[in-house]
Design an enzyme around this catalytic site. Structure first.
Site, PDB file in Angstrom:
ATOM      1  N   ASP A 112       0.872  -1.167   0.000  1.00 43.17           N
ATOM      2  CA  ASP A 112       0.000   0.000   0.000  1.00 43.17           C
ATOM      3  C   ASP A 112       0.916   1.226   0.000  1.00 43.17           C
ATOM      4  OD1 ASP A 112      -2.313   1.710   0.534  1.00 43.17           O
ATOM      5  OD2 ASP A 112      -1.567   1.789   2.592  1.00 43.17           O
ATOM      6  N   ASP A 138      -0.265   5.068   0.956  1.00 41.86           N
ATOM      7  CA  ASP A 138      -0.579   6.045   1.999  1.00 41.86           C
ATOM      8  C   ASP A 138      -0.630   5.390   3.381  1.00 41.86           C
ATOM      9  OD1 ASP A 138      -1.085   8.585   0.505  1.00 41.86           O
ATOM     10  OD2 ASP A 138      -2.531   7.310  -0.531  1.00 41.86           O
ATOM     11  N   ASP A 154      -1.624  -0.875   6.123  1.00 41.66           N
ATOM     12  CA  ASP A 154      -1.747  -0.200   7.422  1.00 41.66           C
ATOM     13  C   ASP A 154      -3.176  -0.106   7.916  1.00 41.66           C
ATOM     14  OD1 ASP A 154      -2.392   1.808   5.372  1.00 41.66           O
ATOM     15  OD2 ASP A 154      -2.395   3.238   7.025  1.00 41.66           O
TER      16      ASP A 154
END
Length: 211
Positions: A8, A10, A161
């Protein structure tokens, strides 16, 4: 041993989530509106963030909302890469293990930070919002990324995250290591079948690439 890794962007590679949260509240306060709560904001992380966008348009209008995101994208390029991710990428590159990014953001939006961090030295494939019909938690971003890498999802490891992101990767058939940040550490991962959570680079390498 995994044959490829999909990151990922961001909140996983750089701390853009805290950065955007602060910018949003700066602009809301400037225009005499209440800041968004942390709970409301974190619910949008990793996905399309439609509720957040609608809220900002309602309070500020389309033009001012776009100003927020323009400022975010232009200034986030100065954020440092997470040390854990930097070290992992260096290891993977040394081992010739291909890497991709699967992000719910538009590719153009992450490009300033991508270039500033010289991620093209490590990343072989970038899949963004414009490449799929639906973003996370839909698995399409991850399915597209592993297809571009020419690997079966079961041979790929995802780094995420957020709940939305981890769910997308798992539903695409990848194993997932969750590395939270200050904006996602309190998300409820109870229903997410992740492989491991908040472990060091050394442990990732030892357990999943050299075991």
């Amino acid at each position: 041993m995994y044959k490829a890794v999909v990151f990922d962007f961001d909140g996983t590679i750089i701390d853009t989530e805290k950065h955007l949260y602060d910018i949003i509240n700066k602009h809301l306060t400037k225009h005499n509106h209440e800041p968004v709560s942390l709970d409301f904001y974190t619910g949008s992380i990793g996905g399309a963030a439609n509720d957040l966008h609608e809220y900002l348009e309602d309070k500020l209008g389309e033009a001012l909302k776009e100003e927020i995101y323009t400022e975010h994208h232009e200034t986030s390029k100065d954020l440092p890469i997470f040390e854990k991710i930097k070290n992992l990428m260096a290891y993977l590159k040394q081992r010739h293990i291909p890497m991709a990014i699967a992000t719910s953001s538009y590719r153009a939006s992450i490009e300033p930070a991508f270039k500033q961090l010289a991620l093209d030295d490590y990343i072989d494939v970038v899949v963004g919002r414009e490449d799929v019909a639906e973003v996370k938690p839909n698995p399409e971003l991850y399915l597209t990324a592993v297809q571009a890498l020419n690997y079966n999802p079961v041979n790929c490891l995802a780094l995420e995250d957020s709940v939305n992101g981890a769910t997308a990767a798992i539903n695409a058939g990848l194993d997932v290591i969750v590395n939270t940040n200050k904006m996602t550490e309190n998300q409820d991962f109870a229903n997410v079948a992740y492989l491991n959570k908040d472990i060091s680079t050394a442990n990732i390498i030892a357990n999943y690439f050299e075991a």
